[in-house]
Design a protein around this motif. Structure first.
Motif, PDB file in Angstrom:
ATOM      1  N   GLY A  64       0.825  -1.216   0.000  1.00 24.55           N
ATOM      2  CA  GLY A  64       0.000   0.000   0.000  1.00 24.55           C
ATOM      3  C   GLY A  64       0.850   1.252   0.000  1.00 24.55           C
ATOM      4  N   GLY A  68       0.896   4.030  -2.885  1.00 24.80           N
ATOM      5  CA  GLY A  68       0.619   5.410  -2.498  1.00 24.80           C
ATOM      6  C   GLY A  68       1.754   6.353  -2.859  1.00 24.80           C
ATOM      7  N   LEU A  81      -1.545  10.590  -0.136  1.00 26.57           N
ATOM      8  CA  LEU A  81      -1.918   9.277  -0.678  1.00 26.57           C
ATOM      9  C   LEU A  81      -1.028   8.169  -0.124  1.00 26.57           C
ATOM     10  CD1 LEU A  81      -2.848  10.060  -4.360  1.00 26.57           C
ATOM     11  CD2 LEU A  81      -4.348   9.425  -2.495  1.00 26.57           C
ATOM     12  N   MET A  85      -2.850   5.132   1.644  1.00 30.33           N
ATOM     13  CA  MET A  85      -2.645   3.778   1.130  1.00 30.33           C
ATOM     14  C   MET A  85      -1.923   2.887   2.153  1.00 30.33           C
ATOM     15  SD  MET A  85      -4.188   3.627  -1.713  1.00 30.33           S
ATOM     16  CE  MET A  85      -3.568   2.220  -2.580  1.00 30.33           C
ATOM     17  N   LEU A  88      -4.620   1.887   4.481  1.00 32.60           N
ATOM     18  CA  LEU A  88      -5.463   0.918   3.795  1.00 32.60           C
ATOM     19  C   LEU A  88      -4.768  -0.448   3.715  1.00 32.60           C
ATOM     20  CD1 LEU A  88      -8.159   0.601   2.328  1.00 32.60           C
ATOM     21  CD2 LEU A  88      -6.959   1.172   0.224  1.00 32.60           C
TER      22      LEU A  88
END
Length: 106
Positions: A64, A68, A81, A85, A88
């Motif tokens: 992630g 990102g 991001l 990410m 996430l």
């Protein structure tokens, strides 16, 4: 005689032909195991599951974060991001761990 008893009288000595057949069968099974490569013990199930959990804990957040970071570089939205990410990735990793831990063993 009953249904579950063998057809031999327990007082008689064991038949030599039967002992020879059992020995040849054991030898043939050992040769077949060597030929097919089944002489090694299979990996312990707990060891395999531990490796899977470790890979989820490390791989999902790193994957992630990498995705990102690449998207941040392309769009110029520097840390946002990457952070989103990464979080996430943690969520996905823990979701996978919960999913495999709630599965019934075979």
């Amino acid at each position: 005689m009953q249904e579950n008893e063998p057809g031999q009288d327990p007082k008689l000595p064991e038949d030599a032909r039967l002992a020879s057949l059992e020995e040849r069968l054991r030898r043939a099974q050992a040769e077949e195991a060597v030929r097919t490569g089944r002489t090694r013990k299979p990996a312990d199930e707990n060891y395999r599951m531990g490796n899977m959990v470790l890979s989820y804990l490390i791989g999902a957040p790193l994957g992630g974060a990498l995705v990102g970071w690449v998207i941040d570089r392309l769009l110029g939205t520097d840390p946002w991001l990457l952070i989103i990410m990464l979080l996430l990735g943690f969520v996905v990793g823990f979701r996978n761990i919960i999913r495999i831990s709630s599965k019934r063993p075979d």
